[in-house]
Design a protein around this motif. Structure first.
Motif, short mmCIF file in Angstrom:
data_model
loop_
_atom_site.label_atom_id
_atom_site.label_comp_id
_atom_site.label_asym_id
_atom_site.label_seq_id
_atom_site.Cartn_x
_atom_site.Cartn_y
_atom_site.Cartn_z
N LEU A 17 0.83 -1.20 0.00
CA LEU A 17 0.00 0.00 0.00
C LEU A 17 0.86 1.25 0.00
N SER A 18 1.96 1.21 0.76
CA SER A 18 2.86 2.36 0.81
C SER A 18 3.49 2.62 -0.55
N LEU A 19 3.94 1.54 -1.22
CA LEU A 19 4.53 1.70 -2.54
C LEU A 19 3.53 2.21 -3.55
N TYR A 20 2.25 1.72 -3.46
CA TYR A 20 1.23 2.19 -4.38
C TYR A 20 0.98 3.68 -4.20
N ALA A 21 0.93 4.11 -2.93
CA ALA A 21 0.68 5.53 -2.65
C ALA A 21 1.79 6.39 -3.24
N CYS A 22 3.00 5.83 -3.34
CA CYS A 22 4.13 6.58 -3.88
C CYS A 22 4.30 6.38 -5.38
N GLY A 23 3.39 5.62 -6.00
CA GLY A 23 3.46 5.40 -7.43
C GLY A 23 4.34 4.23 -7.82
N GLY A 24 4.77 3.42 -6.85
CA GLY A 24 5.63 2.30 -7.16
C GLY A 24 4.85 1.02 -7.35
N SER A 25 5.55 -0.12 -7.38
CA SER A 25 4.89 -1.39 -7.52
C SER A 25 5.61 -2.42 -6.67
N GLU A 26 4.92 -3.48 -6.29
CA GLU A 26 5.46 -4.55 -5.49
C GLU A 26 5.49 -5.81 -6.34
N ILE A 27 6.30 -6.77 -5.95
CA ILE A 27 6.31 -8.05 -6.65
C ILE A 27 4.90 -8.61 -6.67
N GLY A 28 4.46 -9.03 -7.83
CA GLY A 28 3.10 -9.54 -7.96
C GLY A 28 2.14 -8.53 -8.55
N ASP A 29 2.49 -7.24 -8.56
CA ASP A 29 1.64 -6.23 -9.18
C ASP A 29 1.83 -6.26 -10.69
N PRO A 30 0.80 -5.89 -11.47
CA PRO A 30 0.96 -5.84 -12.92
C PRO A 30 1.97 -4.78 -13.34
N ASP A 31 2.75 -5.07 -14.36
CA ASP A 31 3.66 -4.08 -14.92
C ASP A 31 2.86 -3.25 -15.92
N ILE A 32 2.21 -2.23 -15.42
CA ILE A 32 1.27 -1.49 -16.27
C ILE A 32 1.95 -0.51 -17.20
N THR A 33 3.30 -0.44 -17.15
CA THR A 33 3.99 0.46 -18.08
C THR A 33 3.85 0.00 -19.52
N ALA A 34 3.41 -1.24 -19.71
CA ALA A 34 3.16 -1.71 -21.08
C ALA A 34 2.00 -0.97 -21.72
N ILE A 35 1.16 -0.36 -20.90
CA ILE A 35 0.03 0.41 -21.42
C ILE A 35 0.50 1.83 -21.72
N LYS A 36 0.43 2.20 -22.98
CA LYS A 36 0.90 3.51 -23.43
C LYS A 36 -0.24 4.51 -23.63
N ASN A 37 -1.45 3.98 -23.88
CA ASN A 37 -2.60 4.86 -24.15
C ASN A 37 -3.79 4.43 -23.32
N VAL A 38 -4.39 5.38 -22.64
CA VAL A 38 -5.61 5.15 -21.87
C VAL A 38 -6.73 5.95 -22.53
N VAL A 39 -7.84 5.27 -22.83
CA VAL A 39 -8.99 5.90 -23.47
C VAL A 39 -10.20 5.70 -22.57
N VAL A 40 -10.87 6.80 -22.23
CA VAL A 40 -12.07 6.75 -21.39
C VAL A 40 -13.26 7.21 -22.21
N ILE A 41 -14.26 6.35 -22.34
CA ILE A 41 -15.50 6.68 -23.06
C ILE A 41 -16.61 6.77 -22.02
N TYR A 42 -17.26 7.93 -21.98
CA TYR A 42 -18.16 8.25 -20.86
C TYR A 42 -19.58 8.43 -21.37
N ALA A 43 -20.40 7.39 -21.20
CA ALA A 43 -21.81 7.44 -21.63
C ALA A 43 -22.69 7.96 -20.49
N GLU A 44 -24.00 7.77 -20.61
CA GLU A 44 -24.92 8.47 -19.71
C GLU A 44 -25.99 7.57 -19.09
N ASN A 45 -26.17 7.73 -17.78
CA ASN A 45 -27.44 7.51 -17.10
C ASN A 45 -28.04 6.11 -17.15
N ARG A 46 -27.25 5.13 -16.76
CA ARG A 46 -27.77 3.76 -16.68
C ARG A 46 -27.19 3.06 -15.46
#
Length: 525
Positions: A17-46
């Motif tokens: 939890l401490s490492l996560y709060a600091c932006g780090g990662s622990e053994i067993g966490d996903p290596d999310i640096t492989a993700i280069k693009n994040v796309v958020v699509i925001y629909a409505e009211n369901r």
């Protein structure tokens, strides 16, 4: 020693939890640096149950019983039937027509809007709008019982309506089956679109300083001492069966001057015109619904500081800007219920002073998504999306009850996913599709208790990526701010104050901090 045993110890958990709060990662966490693009699509009211209540493996309608769905009246007594759907279930001119009289004596239970033996209203038909407001949503949730949705609605029994869907009827359902569907994802804030868009980008609630001495003074809500319940007017019908509730004042502001229901941007395009003789780039500041410019820190600020590219693609944004510039009003102002039906309060960055008209920040980051997403699609196909992209569909494609239907909006988003899957950037992409709020529709799962702003009712969320678990239902507890949690973790950004406050409130109420979407991923460990 077994790694699983190590990771189960309190010391290891605290370290992680401490490492996560600091932006780090622990053994067993996903290596999310492989993700280069994040796309958020925001629909409505369901709500989740409204669309995905029958999804295999999800916590849906199969877990609904009389004990967790029976609606009670305003005095707490069980309703003999659901109230009529005031003013009818469908919009005027919609076929098949379902009038108010046709909705009398509905059993006190959830029902399928599209039941061929019932109202037979498909996802291609526009149903009427429902209350989706800050205080009303909390009164409907009723401390987690979810048993006063009908009592404090202006739409009667429609709150209990859902659709009987599958992969053959709902395009996104098929995509959810291929990737990850989150069934424990809640709207970030109680109430409506305006506030939840703010929570999407800053995990914060807008402020209106000195509102009691402002043009908005008449929109300060009258609230009981619990801070949750609106004061009921003396002439309000005693029972939900006899009429829509009336309140002393259900306004846009809290008594301590936070903006919680729809206010308009201070900058054009806005739902309020410029002042006569004033700056054409501004909304009239003397209008009661014009919110002063906001200065809280938002995700765009954090991304700018870290030199991470980002953009908000507003569907029909260019058309709305042109309408302001040439003096027409059919796109932005008034009750335009046809395409594209641009919604100014769905453009959250347009409320912030550091993105005011004339700034470089605005030019670089508030981009035209195009009519029917055409400009957004061009960027997808060309492989030129920034590292973080938000896309807001135009009004007639966002699935909002009252002015559009589920079918065409769902197909629009499914088409976008198809383009994203063929994009040169797809191999390193994470796409999140979710809804801003429940639109007033009931859901059977109680939101976790946190702070005064939320979370609110459960909503659908899809995590779509080459790195997403396939055919998976993710039961991790999330809310809208989980999107920000993922972005801040992936790009090693500071935590926004509202996220830290939300987690602290959750913990103080006996819950864990909310997830950051990584539980939905299967990247190399």
């Amino acid at each position: 020693m077994n790694k699983k045993l190590i990771c189960a110890t309190p010391i290891a958990i605290a370290a992680a939890l401490s490492l996560y709060a600091c932006g780090g990662s622990e053994i067993g966490d996903p290596d999310i640096t492989a993700i280069k693009n994040v796309v958020v699509i925001y629909a409505e009211n369901r709500s989740f149950d409204n669309l995905y209540g029958n999804f295999p493996g999800a916590n849906g309608l199969q877990n609904v019983s009389a004990a967790n769905s029976t609606q009670v009246d305003r005095d707490g007594s069980p309703l003999a039937t659901l109230p009529q759907v005031w003013n009818g279930l469908t919009q005027t001119g919609v076929t098949p027509a379902v009038t108010q009289a046709m909705t009398a004596n509905l059993p006190n239970s959830p029902f399928a809007i599209d039941d061929p033996n019932g109202f037979n209203t498909p996802i291609t038909a526009t149903t009427r709008d429902l209350y989706h407001r800050f205080y009303e949503n909390q009164m409907q949730i009723n401390g987690g019982k979810n048993d006063k949705f009908a009592a404090w609605a202006d739409s009667g029994g429609l709150v209990m309506g859902h659709y009987s869907l599958d992969a053959d009827k709902l395009p996104l359902w098929k995509i959810a089956q291929q990737y990850t569907l989150a069934d424990n994802f809640f709207m970030g804030a109680f109430g409506g679109s305006f506030l939840n868009h703010q929570w999407l980008i800053c995990a914060c609630t807008p402020v209106y300083p000195n509102a009691d001495k402002s043009p908005a003074a008449t929109s300060i809500s009258s609230v009981e001492s619990d801070g949750v319940t609106l004061r009921v007017a003396s002439n309000s019908p005693a029972s939900a069966l006899t009429g829509i509730p009336k309140f002393v004042l259900s306004g846009n502001l809290t008594p301590d001057f936070y903006a919680v229901n729809t206010m308009q941007p201070p900058y054009q395009p806005s739902g309020n015109k410029a002042a006569s003789g004033g700056d054409a780039n501004l909304a009239d500041p003397t209008a009661a619904t014009t919110l002063p410019p906001q200065t809280q820190k938002h995700i765009g600020d954090l991304l700018n500081d870290a030199k991470v590219s980002w953009a908000w693609y507003g569907g029909a944004w260019g058309a709305a800007v042109s309408a302001v510039q040439d003096g027409t009003s059919n796109v932005v102002y008034g009750a335009n219920l046809t395409a594209p039906n641009f919604q100014p309060h769905h453009q959250p960055f347009n409320y912030f002073a550091d993105l005011a008209p004339g700034t470089t920040n605005r030019t670089q980051h508030l981009l035209d998504g195009g009519l029917a997403g055409s400009e957004f699609i061009k960027a997808i196909d060309a492989g030129t999306l920034p590292q973080v992209s938000f896309y807001k569909p135009q009004g007639n494609l966002n699935e909002h009850a009252g002015y559009t239907d589920v079918g065409q909006g769902d197909q629009h988003i499914a088409d976008l996913i198809s383009h994203l899957q063929k994009s040169p950037q797809w191999k390193n992409m994470l796409v999140v599709v979710t809804y801003d709020e429940n639109g007033g529709f009931w859901d059977h799962v109680a939101p976790p208790k946190a702070d005064r702003w939320g979370p609110g009712t459960r909503i659908p969320a899809l995590i779509i990526s080459p790195f997403a678990k396939k055919g998976y239902v993710d039961h991790t507890q999330y809310d809208t701010t989980s999107i920000l949690r993922f972005i801040t973790r992936r790009f090693a950004l500071p935590m926004l104050p509202g996220i830290a406050a939300r987690d602290a409130a959750l913990v103080s109420n006996g819950s864990k901090p909310l997830g950051d979407l990584t539980a939905a991923l299967t990247i190399k460990q």
